[in-house]
Design an enzyme around this catalytic site. Structure first.
Site, PDB file in Angstrom:
ATOM      1  N   ARG A 151       0.835  -1.208   0.000  1.00 21.11           N
ATOM      2  CA  ARG A 151       0.000   0.000   0.000  1.00 21.11           C
ATOM      3  C   ARG A 151       0.866   1.254   0.000  1.00 21.11           C
ATOM      4  O   ARG A 151       0.674   2.165  -0.810  1.00 21.11           O
ATOM      5  CB  ARG A 151      -0.929  -0.031   1.223  1.00 21.11           C
ATOM      6  CG  ARG A 151      -1.897  -1.209   1.217  1.00 21.11           C
ATOM      7  CD  ARG A 151      -2.653  -1.350   2.518  1.00 21.11           C
ATOM      8  NE  ARG A 151      -1.802  -1.552   3.667  1.00 21.11           N
ATOM      9  CZ  ARG A 151      -2.106  -2.319   4.724  1.00 21.11           C
ATOM     10  NH1 ARG A 151      -3.262  -2.967   4.754  1.00 21.11           N
ATOM     11  NH2 ARG A 151      -1.284  -2.448   5.731  1.00 21.11           N
TER      12      ARG A 151
ATOM     13  N   LYS B 264      -9.505   5.754   4.278  1.00 19.09           N
ATOM     14  CA  LYS B 264      -8.247   5.133   4.675  1.00 19.09           C
ATOM     15  C   LYS B 264      -7.924   5.622   6.067  1.00 19.09           C
ATOM     16  O   LYS B 264      -7.864   6.837   6.319  1.00 19.09           O
ATOM     17  CB  LYS B 264      -7.118   5.510   3.705  1.00 19.09           C
ATOM     18  CG  LYS B 264      -5.849   4.687   3.925  1.00 19.09           C
ATOM     19  CD  LYS B 264      -6.070   3.248   3.533  1.00 19.09           C
ATOM     20  CE  LYS B 264      -4.833   2.402   3.767  1.00 19.09           C
ATOM     21  NZ  LYS B 264      -5.038   1.009   3.348  1.00 19.09           N
TER      22      LYS B 264
ATOM     23  N   ARG C 138     -10.932   0.446  11.804  1.00 17.29           N
ATOM     24  CA  ARG C 138     -11.920   0.363  10.728  1.00 17.29           C
ATOM     25  C   ARG C 138     -13.327   0.534  11.287  1.00 17.29           C
ATOM     26  O   ARG C 138     -14.166   1.240  10.718  1.00 17.29           O
ATOM     27  CB  ARG C 138     -11.807  -0.989  10.003  1.00 17.29           C
ATOM     28  CG  ARG C 138     -10.618  -1.147   9.090  1.00 17.29           C
ATOM     29  CD  ARG C 138     -10.728  -2.391   8.238  1.00 17.29           C
ATOM     30  NE  ARG C 138     -10.878  -3.614   9.009  1.00 17.29           N
ATOM     31  CZ  ARG C 138      -9.938  -4.557   9.119  1.00 17.29           C
ATOM     32  NH1 ARG C 138      -8.778  -4.415   8.495  1.00 17.29           N
ATOM     33  NH2 ARG C 138     -10.170  -5.656   9.827  1.00 17.29           N
TER      34      ARG C 138
ATOM     35  N   SER D 129     -10.609   1.143   5.292  1.00 20.05           N
ATOM     36  CA  SER D 129      -9.426   0.313   5.099  1.00 20.05           C
ATOM     37  C   SER D 129      -8.301   0.882   5.939  1.00 20.05           C
ATOM     38  O   SER D 129      -7.999   2.072   5.858  1.00 20.05           O
ATOM     39  CB  SER D 129      -9.039   0.287   3.615  1.00 20.05           C
ATOM     40  OG  SER D 129      -7.888  -0.497   3.390  1.00 20.05           O
TER      41      SER D 129
ATOM     42  N   ARG E 284     -12.416 -11.710   1.079  1.00 21.69           N
ATOM     43  CA  ARG E 284     -12.227 -10.940  -0.145  1.00 21.69           C
ATOM     44  C   ARG E 284     -12.354 -11.826  -1.379  1.00 21.69           C
ATOM     45  O   ARG E 284     -13.015 -11.463  -2.361  1.00 21.69           O
ATOM     46  CB  ARG E 284     -10.858 -10.246  -0.143  1.00 21.69           C
ATOM     47  CG  ARG E 284     -10.810  -8.932   0.598  1.00 21.69           C
ATOM     48  CD  ARG E 284      -9.524  -8.179   0.304  1.00 21.69           C
ATOM     49  NE  ARG E 284      -8.353  -8.870   0.800  1.00 21.69           N
ATOM     50  CZ  ARG E 284      -7.771  -8.640   1.976  1.00 21.69           C
ATOM     51  NH1 ARG E 284      -8.270  -7.720   2.790  1.00 21.69           N
ATOM     52  NH2 ARG E 284      -6.693  -9.292   2.362  1.00 21.69           N
TER      53      ARG E 284
ATOM     54  N   GLN F 204     -19.605  -2.252   8.904  1.00 24.54           N
ATOM     55  CA  GLN F 204     -19.837  -1.883   7.497  1.00 24.54           C
ATOM     56  C   GLN F 204     -20.770  -2.935   6.905  1.00 24.54           C
ATOM     57  O   GLN F 204     -20.329  -3.953   6.403  1.00 24.54           O
ATOM     58  CB  GLN F 204     -18.509  -1.834   6.740  1.00 24.54           C
ATOM     59  CG  GLN F 204     -17.539  -0.806   7.325  1.00 24.54           C
ATOM     60  CD  GLN F 204     -16.093  -1.156   7.065  1.00 24.54           C
ATOM     61  OE1 GLN F 204     -15.618  -1.036   5.933  1.00 24.54           O
ATOM     62  NE2 GLN F 204     -15.377  -1.596   8.089  1.00 24.54           N
ATOM     63  N   GLY F 205     -22.055  -2.670   7.035  1.00 22.23           N
ATOM     64  CA  GLY F 205     -23.038  -3.662   6.654  1.00 22.23           C
ATOM     65  C   GLY F 205     -23.302  -4.628   7.794  1.00 22.23           C
ATOM     66  O   GLY F 205     -22.600  -4.636   8.811  1.00 22.23           O
TER      67      GLY F 205
END
Length: 371
Positions: free
Chosen positions: A52, A160, A192, A230, A327, A352-353
């Site tokens: 990253r 981020k 996160r 993320s 993923r 997240q959901g």
């Protein structure tokens, strides 16, 4: 009037900026118009995923040949590590062209992009209410930057956020402060989760009095249907990208979103495709895929260890992080629907959901003349 342009560029390695440079040289991308770059890199997505930072360094160097350092620093660069399965590494470049409109246009709305950078947080503030509140304020600032007044017009918020490292933990403890966890991998989930709850607070999905530090990373009933966060070692602040629809923007691009209840719940995603004008009767046809610009999604194994009653082993694997399994699994489900593997699927969907599910956003080109 401002107009959004979005470019999906395949990459051959984390530091491969040749596609971006070629698009700039061809006049397809204006460096000064770039607001944000999202990317999938082929690292492990964990604490020590330096692909990253490697990608960000390469992007900054490439753009630094066209822009001053201060302009490069204003571009949100959100790299998400992990392209397990057949997920294809790529960049998504978001441009903002034109000037803000004096007043909203009458008629259709179009894709709008807003960006905000928060201040840095101390390590002891990560994964706690300080982070929730900072992110909520940052989302509000990004909405203003996009010219979006109504939270209902926001379809996706990509963030981020930082994480804890051994050195950061030691620095906090040297000041007599405590951190949310001394496990650096677990710290990714806490930060996160706190960031996602900040999105939910800013968008009115969760009331402020429902939030507490004890709930962060633990209460799976609290979640945002539009947050994607993320964590990475390459920053200490938060880079926030708000994507929505606004009548103050023009152009052919539109965005919609869906929430998957579990990792194979593709029907809400199919409904979002249909709202964007796709037939979506089966896998998208080659002609339909020509209108598909980008797909962004979150993935997380359900905490029960079961998927529609069947046992899964993602949480028991000591060799691979469960987020890596998730993923690949969700990426496969979405690839089967869209016919594309160039998908921005990010692991780690705390808040997240719903538990085991996650938000999905789709950016597409509308038919010419479509309203």
């Amino acid at each position: 009037m401002r107009q959004a342009q979005v470019h999906l560029i395949a990459t051959r390695a984390p530091d491969d900026v040749s596609g971006l440079e070629a698009a700039i040289a061809a006049g397809q991308i204006e460096p000064a118009a770039i607001a944000a770059i999202l990317g999938k890199t082929e690292g492990n997505g964990c604490v020590n995923d330096f692909t990253r930072a490697f990608a960000v360094s390469a992007l900054k160097a490439a753009l630094g040949r066209s822009l001053p350092d201060e302009a490069v620093a204003q571009i949100a660069m959100v790299m998400s590590g992990g392209t397990e399965g057949a997920l294809s590494p790529h960049l998504i470049v978001f441009e903002r062209r034109g000037e803000p409109a004096a007043a909203p246009a009458v008629g259709r709305s179009a894709l709008a992009i807003g960006v905000a950078h928060t201040d840095s947080l101390l390590p002891e503030q990560l994964g706690r209410m300080d982070e929730v509140e900072m992110v909520a304020n940052g989302v509000a600032a990004a909405m203003r930057d996009a010219g979006i007044d109504d939270p209902a017009d926001v379809h996706f918020v990509q963030i981020k956020c930082p994480l804890l490292t051994v050195d950061r933990i030691a620095a906090a403890e040297a000041r007599g402060a405590s951190v949310v966890t001394r496990d650096t991998l677990k710290s990714m989930g806490f930060t996160r989760g706190a960031s996602a709850l900040g999105v939910a607070l800013a968008l009115g999905e969760i009331a402020a009095d429902a939030l507490s530090e004890a709930a962060i990373g633990r209460d799976t009933d609290l979640w945002s249907g539009r947050a994607s966060t993320s964590a990475g070692v390459e920053l200490l602040n938060h880079e926030i990208v708000v994507l929505g629809m606004s009548r103050s923007w023009s152009g052919p691009l539109a965005i919609d979103h869906a929430v998957m209840d579990d990792a194979i719940d593709i029907l809400p995603v199919r409904d979002a495709l249909r709202r964007l004008g796709f037939a979506a009767d089966g896998q998208l046809t080659a002609a339909e895929r020509g209108r598909l610009v980008a797909v962004l999604a979150k993935a997380e194994p359900g905490s029960s260890g079961r998927l529609r009653g069947a046992r899964h082993t993602m949480l028991d694997d000591s060799d691979l992080s469960a987020t890596r399994h998730a993923r690949a699994f969700v990426g496969g489900a979405l690839a089967a629907l869209t016919g594309s593997s160039a998908l921005f699927v990010s692991g780690g969907a705390e808040h997240q959901g719903p538990d085991g599910g996650g938000p999905v956003a789709i950016i597409a080109r509308r038919f010419q003349g479509e309203r």
